[in-house]
Design an enzyme around this catalytic site. Structure first.
Site, short mmCIF file in Angstrom:
data_model
loop_
_atom_site.label_atom_id
_atom_site.label_comp_id
_atom_site.label_asym_id
_atom_site.label_seq_id
_atom_site.Cartn_x
_atom_site.Cartn_y
_atom_site.Cartn_z
N ARG A 63 40.39 42.20 41.56
CA ARG A 63 39.39 41.78 42.55
C ARG A 63 40.02 41.43 43.89
O ARG A 63 39.35 41.45 44.93
CB ARG A 63 38.53 40.65 41.98
CG ARG A 63 37.59 41.13 40.87
CD ARG A 63 36.81 40.00 40.27
NE ARG A 63 37.65 39.00 39.63
CZ ARG A 63 38.09 39.09 38.38
NH1 ARG A 63 37.77 40.12 37.63
NH2 ARG A 63 38.86 38.15 37.87
N GLU A 100 49.54 31.12 29.61
CA GLU A 100 49.43 30.05 28.61
C GLU A 100 50.20 30.45 27.33
O GLU A 100 50.94 29.67 26.77
CB GLU A 100 47.95 29.81 28.30
CG GLU A 100 47.71 28.51 27.57
CD GLU A 100 46.22 28.27 27.38
OE1 GLU A 100 45.41 29.08 27.86
OE2 GLU A 100 45.91 27.27 26.71
P1 AMP Z 1 45.52 31.90 37.79
O1 AMP Z 1 46.79 32.70 37.74
O2 AMP Z 1 45.32 31.04 36.58
O3 AMP Z 1 45.35 31.15 39.08
O4 AMP Z 1 44.33 32.93 37.68
C1 AMP Z 1 43.97 33.66 38.79
C2 AMP Z 1 43.61 35.07 38.42
O5 AMP Z 1 42.82 35.15 37.25
C3 AMP Z 1 42.81 35.67 39.52
O6 AMP Z 1 43.27 37.00 39.73
C4 AMP Z 1 41.38 35.64 39.04
O7 AMP Z 1 40.75 36.85 39.32
C5 AMP Z 1 41.46 35.41 37.56
N1 AMP Z 1 40.70 34.22 37.11
C6 AMP Z 1 41.21 33.12 36.53
N2 AMP Z 1 40.27 32.24 36.20
C7 AMP Z 1 39.11 32.79 36.61
C8 AMP Z 1 37.73 32.35 36.58
N3 AMP Z 1 37.37 31.18 36.04
N4 AMP Z 1 36.79 33.16 37.10
C9 AMP Z 1 37.14 34.34 37.65
N5 AMP Z 1 38.41 34.81 37.70
C10 AMP Z 1 39.38 34.04 37.20
#
Ligand code: AMP
Length: 176
Positions: A63, A100
Site C-alpha cells: 500500500r 513477532e
Molecule cells: P509495522 O511494521 O508493525 O509498523 O507494520 C506496518 C506495516 O504493516 C504497514 O506496511 C502496514 O500496511 C501493515 N499494517 C500493520 N498493522 C496494520 C493495521 N492495523 N492495519 C493496516 N495495515 C497494517
C-alpha cells in the site's frame, strides 16, 4: 478532548480480526476508490513536505506503493519501490527485520538513486514500526539522505514511533 478528523478519513474502514484475530485492520481501499477522498488524503500527506527538498519517494510494498507513487507525483519527484524479497531484477540491497515470530526482508534496486539523494519514506500505516525502521536502514544502505517519513495512519498504541530515531521527522496524517 476530542480530535477533529477530516471528513475523508471516514472512508478508511476498520476491519476487526484481519488478517489475524486481535488485529484491527485499517483498510484504505474505500478511500482509494473515492476520488475526492484520495486526493484530499494525498494533499494532506504532502503538505508538511512541500518545502523539505525531497528528491525521491521510497514507498513500501504494497500500500506504500499506492500512496507513495501519488505523493511522488504531488511533490514532483521520482518513486522508488521497496519490495518483498525476490521481486526485483538485477543487483539489490536487502534489509532483514524482526517480526513477532520470525523475520522478514525488504529489498530495493541497488542503483535506484544516486548517493546523497534526499528521500521521503512512505507507508500507509505505522503499527509496531518495524517496517519503517527497516526501510530507514535500507535507505542508509542506498546512502540516501532521509528527509523523513510520511504515513497516512499512525496506530499510537502500538508504539511504532519509539522505534524511529528522534532527530528524523515522522509525519502521520491521522493518529488513532
Ligand atoms: P509495522 O511494521 O508493525 O509498523 O507494520 C506496518 C506495516 O504493516 C504497514 O506496511 C502496514 O500496511 C501493515 N499494517 C500493520 N498493522 C496494520 C493495521 N492495523 N492495519 C493496516 N495495515 C497494517
Amino acid at each position: 478532548m476530542t480530535t477533529a478528523y477530516p471528513e475523508w478519513s471516514r472512508a478508511i474502514r476498520d476491519v476487526a480480526d484481519f488478517p489475524k484475530p486481535g488485529i484491527l485492520f485499517k483498510d484504505i481501499t474505500p478511500l482509494l476508490a473515492d476520488a475526492h477522498g484520495f486526493r484530499a488524503a494525498i494533499h494532506a500527506m504532502a503538505e508538511p513536505w512541500r518545502e523539505a527538498g525531497v528528491q525521491a519517494v521510497l514507498g513500501v510494498e504494497a500500500r506504500g506503493f499506492i500512496l507513495g507513487a501519488a505523493l511522488a507525483l504531488e511533490l514532483g519527484v521520482g518513486f522508488v519501490p521497496v519490495r518483498k524479497p525476490g521481486k526485483l531484477p538485477g543487483a539489490t540491497l536487502t534489509q532483514e527485520y524482526a517480526l513477532e515470530y520470525g523475520s522478514d526482508r525488504i529489498e530495493v534496486c541497488a542503483t535506484a538513486i544516486a548517493p546523497d539523494t534526499r528521500v521521503l519514506l512512505v507507508d500507509d500505516v505505522l503499527a509496531t514500526g518495524g517496517t519503517l525502521a527497516a526501510t530507514l536502514q535500507l535507505a542508509g544502505q542506498l546512502q540516501a539522505k532521509v528527509c523523513g517519513a510520511a504515513v497516512l495512519v499512525e496506530l499510537e498504541g502500538l508504539g511504532g514511533r519509539e522505534r524511529w530515531p528522534d532527530g528524523v521527522p515522522l509525519q502521520a496524517t491521522l493518529v488513532y
